[in-house]
Design a protein around this motif. Structure first.
Motif, short mmCIF file in Angstrom:
data_model
loop_
_atom_site.label_atom_id
_atom_site.label_comp_id
_atom_site.label_asym_id
_atom_site.label_seq_id
_atom_site.Cartn_x
_atom_site.Cartn_y
_atom_site.Cartn_z
N GLY A 1 7.86 -7.12 -6.44
CA GLY A 1 7.00 -5.95 -6.53
C GLY A 1 6.18 -5.76 -5.27
O GLY A 1 5.98 -6.69 -4.48
N PRO A 2 5.66 -4.54 -5.04
CA PRO A 2 4.80 -4.31 -3.88
C PRO A 2 3.43 -4.94 -4.07
O PRO A 2 3.05 -5.32 -5.18
CB PRO A 2 4.71 -2.78 -3.83
N ASP B 1 2.94 -8.57 -8.54
CA ASP B 1 2.32 -9.20 -7.38
C ASP B 1 1.02 -9.94 -7.72
O ASP B 1 0.86 -11.11 -7.35
CB ASP B 1 2.05 -8.13 -6.32
N LEU B 2 0.11 -9.30 -8.40
CA LEU B 2 -1.21 -9.91 -8.61
C LEU B 2 -1.15 -11.13 -9.54
O LEU B 2 -1.76 -12.17 -9.23
CB LEU B 2 -2.20 -8.86 -9.12
N GLY C 1 6.24 -1.51 -16.85
CA GLY C 1 5.34 -2.61 -17.15
C GLY C 1 3.90 -2.12 -17.24
O GLY C 1 3.57 -1.00 -16.80
N ALA C 2 3.03 -2.98 -17.76
CA ALA C 2 1.71 -2.54 -18.20
C ALA C 2 0.69 -2.33 -17.08
O ALA C 2 -0.50 -2.54 -17.28
CB ALA C 2 1.15 -3.53 -19.22
N PHE C 3 1.15 -1.86 -15.92
CA PHE C 3 0.20 -1.39 -14.92
C PHE C 3 -0.58 -0.20 -15.48
O PHE C 3 -1.66 0.12 -14.99
CB PHE C 3 0.94 -1.00 -13.64
N TRP C 4 -0.03 0.42 -16.51
CA TRP C 4 -0.67 1.56 -17.16
C TRP C 4 -1.81 1.15 -18.09
O TRP C 4 -2.52 2.01 -18.63
CB TRP C 4 0.35 2.35 -17.97
N ALA C 5 -2.02 -0.15 -18.31
CA ALA C 5 -2.96 -0.61 -19.35
C ALA C 5 -4.37 -0.06 -19.15
O ALA C 5 -5.01 0.40 -20.11
CB ALA C 5 -2.99 -2.14 -19.38
N GLY C 6 -4.88 -0.08 -17.92
CA GLY C 6 -6.23 0.43 -17.68
C GLY C 6 -6.35 1.90 -18.01
O GLY C 6 -7.36 2.35 -18.58
N ARG D 1 -4.77 -17.26 -16.42
CA ARG D 1 -4.52 -16.57 -17.69
C ARG D 1 -5.29 -15.26 -17.79
O ARG D 1 -4.81 -14.29 -18.39
CB ARG D 1 -4.85 -17.50 -18.86
N ALA D 2 -6.47 -15.20 -17.17
CA ALA D 2 -7.25 -13.96 -17.18
C ALA D 2 -6.54 -12.86 -16.40
O ALA D 2 -6.55 -11.69 -16.80
CB ALA D 2 -8.64 -14.22 -16.59
N VAL D 3 -5.91 -13.22 -15.28
CA VAL D 3 -5.15 -12.23 -14.51
C VAL D 3 -3.94 -11.76 -15.31
O VAL D 3 -3.63 -10.56 -15.35
CB VAL D 3 -4.72 -12.80 -13.14
#
Length: 329
Positions: free
Chosen positions: A38-39, A45-46, A205-210, A281-283
């Protein structure tokens, strides 16, 4: 230019006369490079950087994340295959890395012969979402509209062969709708396309979560699990909605085939400990990834099972075009 980040904390530490308890002697002998599919800043990535930061502290060597996004993960995977199998070069692995070899004629690696499956770290949440002001308040409403407007459902996912892409292709086939797929390089681009109105649905994937939490998006379905996700108890799964689909989406670590045990074992120990760390785990929680460490042999067995399943799915969808897919039928 690919984005790179050097984990410096361990490298700056003063050398000790004797190794600390738990530190492996002999490996690693130099910095470790991890190719990321991923970028920079993505939902792959994070979390991966959180793990590699921990690994650097645990192993006493810098761990470099080298972003090689694109081609459904094949660019990063190809870089792994071309590296020495000594444990100092790794990459993250998603199911799209398998699919790329089965879907794309230009991909030359064989995912069942060319990789060492080092460990699984956890699993992604993949979902299908629309803007909050979209006219569809439920999955049924979206499908009814799509049937009445052939070809006007335009959806985005972060690359060809990703979980989001294949989920929507299966939906289109089983629901009898015509959908247009627009691939993007990463999840941030996918989210931006939806918010800008360039597409009307995303499957990713859940980059949309926020954006779901702040009310900008409406989550209509989950494709990566047969059971509802506790954080989204009101959102049905595709299985629950009647679709025959296994959307399991794991995040793991691979290396070139033939990594010796004396290198693999310290890596696995460091990763296992990373997945128990509250900061890591928090990330993972931030991006709705479920921590779930699986050691090398079991991870290898799971990926072989998934590979067999994926070849069947892609063949059914008419997408089995890659050399690895043809050779393994």
């Amino acid at each position: 230019m690919p984005s790179r980040r050097l984990t410096l904390a361990a490298a700056m530490a003063a050398p000790l006369a004797a190794p600390r308890p738990g530190r492996t002697q002999g490996f690693p002998q130099r910095p470790i490079r991890v190719f990321c599919t991923g970028p920079a800043g993505s939902s792959t990535d994070l979390p991966l950087r959180a793990v590699t930061d921990f690994m650097a502290r645990r192993l006493g060597q810098p761990v470099i994340v080298d972003n090689r996004s694109g081609a459904g993960g094949a660019l990063a995977a190809q870089a792994v295959v071309q590296s020495r199998a000594d444990g100092h070069t790794l990459g993250n692995c998603t199911v799209s890395v398998l699919r790329a070899a089965y879907m794309t004629p230009s991909v030359t690696y064989d995912p069942m012969a060319d990789f060492s499956y080092v460990a699984q770290l956890g699993g992604y949440t993949v979902g299908i979402a629309v803007k909050a002001d979209a006219p569809w308040r439920s999955w049924a409403e979206l499908m009814d509209w799509a049937r009445a407007h052939p070809g006007q459902l335009i959806y985005a996912a972060s690359g060809i062969g990703t979980g989001g892409h294949i989920a929507m292709e299966i939906v289109a086939r089983q629901a009898g709708i015509e959908a247009v797929f627009v691939p993007y390089r990463g999840s941030s681009d996918v989210l931006g396309a939806l918010l800008a109105g360039s597409v009307n649905v995303i499957s990713d994937g859940a980059f949309w979560a926020g954006a779901v939490r702040d009310g900008s998006l409406r989550l209509l379905a989950i494709s990566s699990s047969a059971r509802r996700i506790p954080r989204y108890p009101d959102t049905p799964t595709l299985n629950e909605l009647g679709y025959e689909f296994d959307g399991t989406a794991s995040l793991g670590i691979i290396g070139p085939h033939g990594i010796p045990e004396e290198a693999a074992r310290p890596l696995q120990v460091a990763m296992r400990e990373a997945m128990q760390d509250p900061g890591v785990r928090a990330v993972f929680d931030r991006f709705d990834l479920t921590p779930g460490f699986v050691d090398g042999p079991d991870f290898d067995a799971a990926m072989r099972r998934i590979a067999s399943q994926e070849r069947g799915v892609l063949n059914t969808l008419g997408l089995l075009r890659g050399a690895a897919g043809r050779e393994n039928r």
